[in-house]
Design a protein around this motif. Structure first.
Motif, PDB file in Angstrom:
ATOM      1  N   UNK A   1       0.867  -1.169   0.000  1.00 24.34           N
ATOM      2  CA  UNK A   1       0.000   0.000   0.000  1.00 24.34           C
ATOM      3  C   UNK A   1       0.912   1.229   0.000  1.00 24.34           C
ATOM      4  N   UNK A   2       0.763   2.151  -0.945  1.00 20.79           N
ATOM      5  CA  UNK A   2       1.645   3.325  -0.979  1.00 20.79           C
ATOM      6  C   UNK A   2       1.484   4.185   0.280  1.00 20.79           C
ATOM      7  N   UNK A   3       2.455   4.145   1.152  1.00 23.48           N
ATOM      8  CA  UNK A   3       2.481   4.930   2.385  1.00 23.48           C
ATOM      9  C   UNK A   3       3.901   5.443   2.567  1.00 23.48           C
ATOM     10  N   UNK A   4       4.049   6.691   2.927  1.00 22.04           N
ATOM     11  CA  UNK A   4       5.388   7.233   3.163  1.00 22.04           C
ATOM     12  C   UNK A   4       5.987   6.606   4.411  1.00 22.04           C
ATOM     13  N   UNK A   5       7.165   6.052   4.253  1.00 23.17           N
ATOM     14  CA  UNK A   5       7.859   5.394   5.355  1.00 23.17           C
ATOM     15  C   UNK A   5       9.199   6.083   5.606  1.00 23.17           C
ATOM     16  N   UNK A   6       9.687   5.930   6.823  1.00 27.60           N
ATOM     17  CA  UNK A   6      10.970   6.525   7.191  1.00 27.60           C
ATOM     18  C   UNK A   6      11.881   5.460   7.767  1.00 27.60           C
ATOM     19  N   UNK A   7      13.175   5.657   7.561  1.00 26.69           N
ATOM     20  CA  UNK A   7      14.191   4.760   8.096  1.00 26.69           C
ATOM     21  C   UNK A   7      15.060   5.584   9.035  1.00 26.69           C
ATOM     22  N   UNK A   8      14.932   5.314  10.341  1.00 25.85           N
ATOM     23  CA  UNK A   8      15.634   6.078  11.375  1.00 25.85           C
ATOM     24  C   UNK A   8      16.906   5.351  11.799  1.00 25.85           C
ATOM     25  N   UNK A   9      18.040   6.013  11.667  1.00 19.33           N
ATOM     26  CA  UNK A   9      19.328   5.454  12.087  1.00 19.33           C
ATOM     27  C   UNK A   9      19.704   6.066  13.438  1.00 19.33           C
ATOM     28  N   UNK A  10      19.916   5.208  14.439  1.00 17.02           N
ATOM     29  CA  UNK A  10      20.153   5.682  15.791  1.00 17.02           C
ATOM     30  C   UNK A  10      21.622   5.743  16.178  1.00 17.02           C
ATOM     31  N   UNK A  11      21.838   5.983  17.455  1.00 17.45           N
ATOM     32  CA  UNK A  11      23.188   6.080  18.010  1.00 17.45           C
ATOM     33  C   UNK A  11      23.801   4.692  18.126  1.00 17.45           C
ATOM     34  N   UNK A  12      25.026   4.514  17.650  1.00 16.68           N
ATOM     35  CA  UNK A  12      25.664   3.198  17.718  1.00 16.68           C
ATOM     36  C   UNK A  12      25.804   2.702  19.155  1.00 16.68           C
ATOM     37  N   UNK A  13      25.729   1.390  19.318  1.00 13.19           N
ATOM     38  CA  UNK A  13      25.948   0.756  20.612  1.00 13.19           C
ATOM     39  C   UNK A  13      27.110  -0.224  20.471  1.00 13.19           C
ATOM     40  N   UNK A  14      27.574  -0.738  21.594  1.00 15.66           N
ATOM     41  CA  UNK A  14      28.625  -1.752  21.579  1.00 15.66           C
ATOM     42  C   UNK A  14      28.430  -2.681  22.763  1.00 15.66           C
ATOM     43  N   UNK A  15      28.963  -3.860  22.654  1.00 17.64           N
ATOM     44  CA  UNK A  15      28.920  -4.824  23.749  1.00 17.64           C
ATOM     45  C   UNK A  15      29.868  -4.357  24.847  1.00 17.64           C
ATOM     46  N   UNK A  16      29.357  -4.233  26.062  1.00 14.71           N
ATOM     47  CA  UNK A  16      30.157  -3.744  27.170  1.00 14.71           C
ATOM     48  C   UNK A  16      30.917  -4.885  27.853  1.00 14.71           C
TER      49      UNK A  16
END
Length: 204
Positions: free
Chosen positions: A169-184
């Motif tokens: 279905x044509x709907x505007x979508x967004x792709x959000x890139x967040x803050x990197x994480x790492x294994x502590x």
């Protein structure tokens, strides 16, 4: 000319953007050319191409989506898109050989210097927020501590082409890139996977 000859990366990206928008929103990091594992929520067959197409062209060249072999290898057209257009890494979710490590193709790609796109839930869900994560992301984070882990939230794709639908279905979508994480250091698998999931939830 066959349909395969007409397919190309620019055409596929154009079709995805026409149907769902796939606008990229870099909230917690910049689109820089370094090796990364992008991990995202999974609600639609469009997730792989939407996330991949949201990357700038220079990052797409070094980033390989990880996709389920049972879906993307099911027809000649899907196989062509996955292997020839997306340069995807196909994984076997069925575990036909119990001795085979399903992460082996991902490990090979990362050892070769590729970035990858994965969906740690392991399968598509029907909800806006991700289900609990499988252990694969933890194993990759443990083995490749220098590879940046970037959470990604795919917004509205669960409405555009949810599980069970075959046409979007044509709907505007967004792709959000967040803050990197790492294994502590000393972090348990369970704690890490909860924290990784929360890093996506925070973007929703």
């Amino acid at each position: 000319m066959s349909i395969y000859g007409l397919l190309s990366r620019p055409l596929l990206i154009g079709l995805v953007r026409l149907l769902v928008g796939a606008m990229s929103m870099w909230k917690g990091c910049a689109p820089v050319p370094r090796q990364r594992i992008y991990f995202a929520n999974h609600t639609s067959h469009l997730d792989t191409v939407a996330l991949w197409s949201a990357l700038p062209s220079e990052l797409r060249e070094q980033t390989r989506p990880v996709a389920a072999r049972d879906y993307w290898d099911a027809t000649a057209l899907r196989r062509y898109i996955a292997l020839r257009v997306l340069n995807a890494i196909l994984i076997d979710r069925q575990r036909s050989d119990p001795a085979h490590d399903p992460l082996a193709p991902l490990i090979d790609g990362l050892e070769q210097g590729d970035s990858i796109l994965i969906f740690p839930e392991g399968t598509r869900g029907e909800q806006r927020l991700p289900a609990p994560f499988k252990s694969g992301l933890y194993r990759l984070a443990s083995r490749f501590p220098d590879v940046e882990l970037v959470p990604v939230y795919l917004e509205n794709l669960h409405r555009s082409m949810p599980k069970g639908r075959y046409l979007p279905v044509p709907i505007t979508c967004s792709v959000w890139f967040g803050k990197p994480i790492s294994l502590q250091p000393g972090e348990t698998r369970e704690d890490f996977l909860v924290r990784a999931r929360e890093s996506i939830v925070e973007l929703a």
